[in-house]
Scaffold this motif. Structure first.
Motif, PDB file in Angstrom:
ATOM      1  N   LEU A   1     128.207  81.854  57.565  1.00 43.94           N
ATOM      2  CA  LEU A   1     128.502  81.965  58.990  1.00 43.94           C
ATOM      3  C   LEU A   1     129.975  82.236  59.253  1.00 43.94           C
ATOM      4  O   LEU A   1     130.353  82.632  60.354  1.00 43.94           O
ATOM      5  CB  LEU A   1     128.076  80.692  59.721  1.00 43.94           C
ATOM      6  CG  LEU A   1     126.579  80.393  59.752  1.00 43.94           C
ATOM      7  CD1 LEU A   1     126.298  79.113  60.528  1.00 43.94           C
ATOM      8  CD2 LEU A   1     125.824  81.550  60.402  1.00 43.94           C
ATOM      9  N   THR A   2     130.814  81.992  58.265  1.00 44.34           N
ATOM     10  CA  THR A   2     132.254  82.191  58.443  1.00 44.34           C
ATOM     11  C   THR A   2     132.803  83.252  57.492  1.00 44.34           C
ATOM     12  O   THR A   2     133.998  83.296  57.230  1.00 44.34           O
ATOM     13  CB  THR A   2     133.009  80.869  58.227  1.00 44.34           C
ATOM     14  OG1 THR A   2     132.699  80.361  56.920  1.00 44.34           O
ATOM     15  CG2 THR A   2     132.591  79.838  59.261  1.00 44.34           C
ATOM     16  N   GLU A   3     131.923  84.106  56.985  1.00 44.73           N
ATOM     17  CA  GLU A   3     132.356  85.159  56.076  1.00 44.73           C
ATOM     18  C   GLU A   3     133.145  86.226  56.828  1.00 44.73           C
ATOM     19  O   GLU A   3     132.716  86.700  57.877  1.00 44.73           O
ATOM     20  CB  GLU A   3     131.136  85.796  55.408  1.00 44.73           C
ATOM     21  CG  GLU A   3     131.476  86.910  54.431  1.00 44.73           C
ATOM     22  CD  GLU A   3     130.222  87.521  53.812  1.00 44.73           C
ATOM     23  OE1 GLU A   3     130.351  88.575  53.172  1.00 44.73           O
ATOM     24  OE2 GLU A   3     129.132  86.934  53.989  1.00 44.73           O
ATOM     25  N   THR A   4     134.294  86.576  56.301  1.00 48.11           N
ATOM     26  CA  THR A   4     135.119  87.616  56.910  1.00 48.11           C
ATOM     27  C   THR A   4     134.645  88.988  56.451  1.00 48.11           C
ATOM     28  O   THR A   4     134.477  89.223  55.261  1.00 48.11           O
ATOM     29  CB  THR A   4     136.592  87.433  56.533  1.00 48.11           C
ATOM     30  OG1 THR A   4     137.028  86.145  56.984  1.00 48.11           O
ATOM     31  CG2 THR A   4     137.459  88.496  57.184  1.00 48.11           C
TER      32      THR A   4
ATOM     33  N   TYR B   1     140.585  82.506  63.408  1.00 44.17           N
ATOM     34  CA  TYR B   1     139.638  82.395  64.505  1.00 44.17           C
ATOM     35  C   TYR B   1     138.449  81.503  64.147  1.00 44.17           C
ATOM     36  O   TYR B   1     137.867  80.841  65.008  1.00 44.17           O
ATOM     37  CB  TYR B   1     139.143  83.784  64.920  1.00 44.17           C
ATOM     38  CG  TYR B   1     138.122  84.375  63.995  1.00 44.17           C
ATOM     39  CD1 TYR B   1     136.764  84.328  64.284  1.00 44.17           C
ATOM     40  CD2 TYR B   1     138.507  84.986  62.790  1.00 44.17           C
ATOM     41  CE1 TYR B   1     135.830  84.863  63.416  1.00 44.17           C
ATOM     42  CE2 TYR B   1     137.584  85.521  61.938  1.00 44.17           C
ATOM     43  CZ  TYR B   1     136.260  85.462  62.248  1.00 44.17           C
ATOM     44  OH  TYR B   1     135.340  85.979  61.380  1.00 44.17           O
ATOM     45  N   VAL B   2     138.073  81.479  62.873  1.00 46.54           N
ATOM     46  CA  VAL B   2     136.947  80.651  62.431  1.00 46.54           C
ATOM     47  C   VAL B   2     137.270  79.184  62.672  1.00 46.54           C
ATOM     48  O   VAL B   2     136.482  78.437  63.263  1.00 46.54           O
ATOM     49  CB  VAL B   2     136.642  80.891  60.936  1.00 46.54           C
ATOM     50  CG1 VAL B   2     135.557  79.923  60.460  1.00 46.54           C
ATOM     51  CG2 VAL B   2     136.217  82.322  60.710  1.00 46.54           C
ATOM     52  N   GLU B   3     138.449  78.754  62.231  1.00 44.31           N
ATOM     53  CA  GLU B   3     138.848  77.358  62.417  1.00 44.31           C
ATOM     54  C   GLU B   3     139.022  77.045  63.900  1.00 44.31           C
ATOM     55  O   GLU B   3     138.716  75.931  64.338  1.00 44.31           O
ATOM     56  CB  GLU B   3     140.158  77.088  61.659  1.00 44.31           C
ATOM     57  CG  GLU B   3     140.560  75.619  61.643  1.00 44.31           C
ATOM     58  CD  GLU B   3     139.491  74.728  61.009  1.00 44.31           C
ATOM     59  OE1 GLU B   3     139.296  73.591  61.487  1.00 44.31           O
ATOM     60  OE2 GLU B   3     138.840  75.174  60.038  1.00 44.31           O
TER      61      GLU B   3
ATOM     62  N   THR C   1     141.753  84.866  59.376  1.00 45.71           N
ATOM     63  CA  THR C   1     140.531  84.053  59.485  1.00 45.71           C
ATOM     64  C   THR C   1     140.765  82.833  60.354  1.00 45.71           C
ATOM     65  O   THR C   1     139.927  81.941  60.414  1.00 45.71           O
ATOM     66  CB  THR C   1     140.050  83.601  58.092  1.00 45.71           C
ATOM     67  OG1 THR C   1     141.118  82.882  57.446  1.00 45.71           O
ATOM     68  CG2 THR C   1     139.655  84.778  57.234  1.00 45.71           C
TER      69      THR C   1
ATOM     70  N   VAL D   1     128.338  75.468  61.502  1.00 46.92           N
ATOM     71  CA  VAL D   1     129.307  76.511  61.168  1.00 46.92           C
ATOM     72  C   VAL D   1     130.189  76.073  60.003  1.00 46.92           C
ATOM     73  O   VAL D   1     130.446  76.846  59.069  1.00 46.92           O
ATOM     74  CB  VAL D   1     130.175  76.861  62.397  1.00 46.92           C
ATOM     75  CG1 VAL D   1     131.234  77.886  62.018  1.00 46.92           C
ATOM     76  CG2 VAL D   1     129.309  77.403  63.525  1.00 46.92           C
ATOM     77  N   ARG D   2     130.663  74.824  60.039  1.00 43.90           N
ATOM     78  CA  ARG D   2     131.545  74.342  58.980  1.00 43.90           C
ATOM     79  C   ARG D   2     130.801  74.242  57.645  1.00 43.90           C
ATOM     80  O   ARG D   2     131.395  74.441  56.574  1.00 43.90           O
ATOM     81  CB  ARG D   2     132.132  72.984  59.361  1.00 43.90           C
ATOM     82  CG  ARG D   2     133.269  72.536  58.449  1.00 43.90           C
ATOM     83  CD  ARG D   2     133.892  71.235  58.914  1.00 43.90           C
ATOM     84  NE  ARG D   2     134.679  71.374  60.120  1.00 43.90           N
ATOM     85  CZ  ARG D   2     135.903  71.896  60.156  1.00 43.90           C
ATOM     86  NH1 ARG D   2     136.465  72.367  59.049  1.00 43.90           N
ATOM     87  NH2 ARG D   2     136.570  71.965  61.290  1.00 43.90           N
TER      88      ARG D   2
ATOM     89  N   ILE E   1     135.519  76.357  65.289  1.00 45.08           N
ATOM     90  CA  ILE E   1     135.001  75.064  64.823  1.00 45.08           C
ATOM     91  C   ILE E   1     135.725  73.915  65.509  1.00 45.08           C
ATOM     92  O   ILE E   1     135.096  72.948  65.981  1.00 45.08           O
ATOM     93  CB  ILE E   1     135.135  74.951  63.295  1.00 45.08           C
ATOM     94  CG1 ILE E   1     134.277  76.009  62.604  1.00 45.08           C
ATOM     95  CG2 ILE E   1     134.724  73.558  62.820  1.00 45.08           C
ATOM     96  CD1 ILE E   1     134.461  76.070  61.098  1.00 45.08           C
TER      97      ILE E   1
END
Length: 208
Positions: free
Chosen positions: A52-55, A8-10, A6, A46-47, A13
């Motif tokens: 929006l950040t669900e894997t 990539y999410v951070e 995960t 997004v944060r 952001i």
């Protein structure tokens, strides 16, 4: 995702926050104030939004999209495959084609400005500086879909008619060998079934 990573999410952001502060790729960037406001708002959205950040694992993508569609009262989600590896993009495309979802990819019309890469980002692009095509509407993809549907339809029709023919022939032998209706139906179904099989073979061979 093909795995539980995960990070990539951070990364997304953090990059948006850097852009809001006037930096990109760890160096000062020429970003206008209006764009900085947009990047800051995006980073906050997004944060602050867990959905929006669900894997989502690849094998559960179909169920995930169906659930999201139901949550939006029938609205169709748009899947963006920009930046995905080619193999993963192919997997996602196939899943979305089966489910009837649109797949898009962001494409620059000009090469990336390597000296000032921030000028190739969305908010810095001039009008008409990018394309966002629906990949599932690409002529080559549509042709492949029509071929797949056509072959599948022929296969099911052939199987159904052949089954009807076998049942009628068996009934003719077991019930009434002189029944002209059963004989006619069985003969017709078998002829159509054979013709369908030949058509299926020719379709598979020629790709039409």
């Amino acid at each position: 995702m093909e795995g539980p990573q995960t990070a990539y999410v951070e990364t997304i952001i953090t990059t948006l926050e850097d852009l809001a502060n006037g930096t990109y790729l760890k160096r000062a960037a020429d970003i206008d104030p209006r764009s900085r406001v947009h990047y800051k708002a995006l980073a906050a959205d997004v944060r602050g939004s867990p959905k929006l950040t669900e894997t989502v694992f690849l094998e559960g993508l179909g169920e995930f999209l169906a659930r999201r569609t139901a949550e939006t009262n029938g609205g169709q989600p748009v899947i963006d495959v920009t930046g995905l590896p080619k193999i993963l993009t192919a997997h996602v495309m196939l899943i979305c084609l089966v489910g009837g979802y649109q797949v898009h990819a962001f494409e620059l019309r000009n090469k990336v400005n390597h000296a000032r890469p921030e000028l190739s980002l969305y908010f810095a692009l001039p009008a008409g500086g990018f394309d966002y095509p629906a990949l599932t509407r690409d002529p080559a993809v549509l042709t492949s879909i029509r071929q797949l549907v056509h072959v599948r339809r022929v296969m099911w029709t052939t199987a159904a008619l052949s089954t009807i023919g076998v049942i009628c022939f068996a009934s003719l032998l077991l019930v009434d060998t002189n029944n002209p209706v059963l004989a006619a139906v069985g003969l017709t179904a078998n002829v159509i079934g054979i013709a369908g099989g030949v058509l299926q073979a020719l379709t598979t061979r020629t790709g039409r």
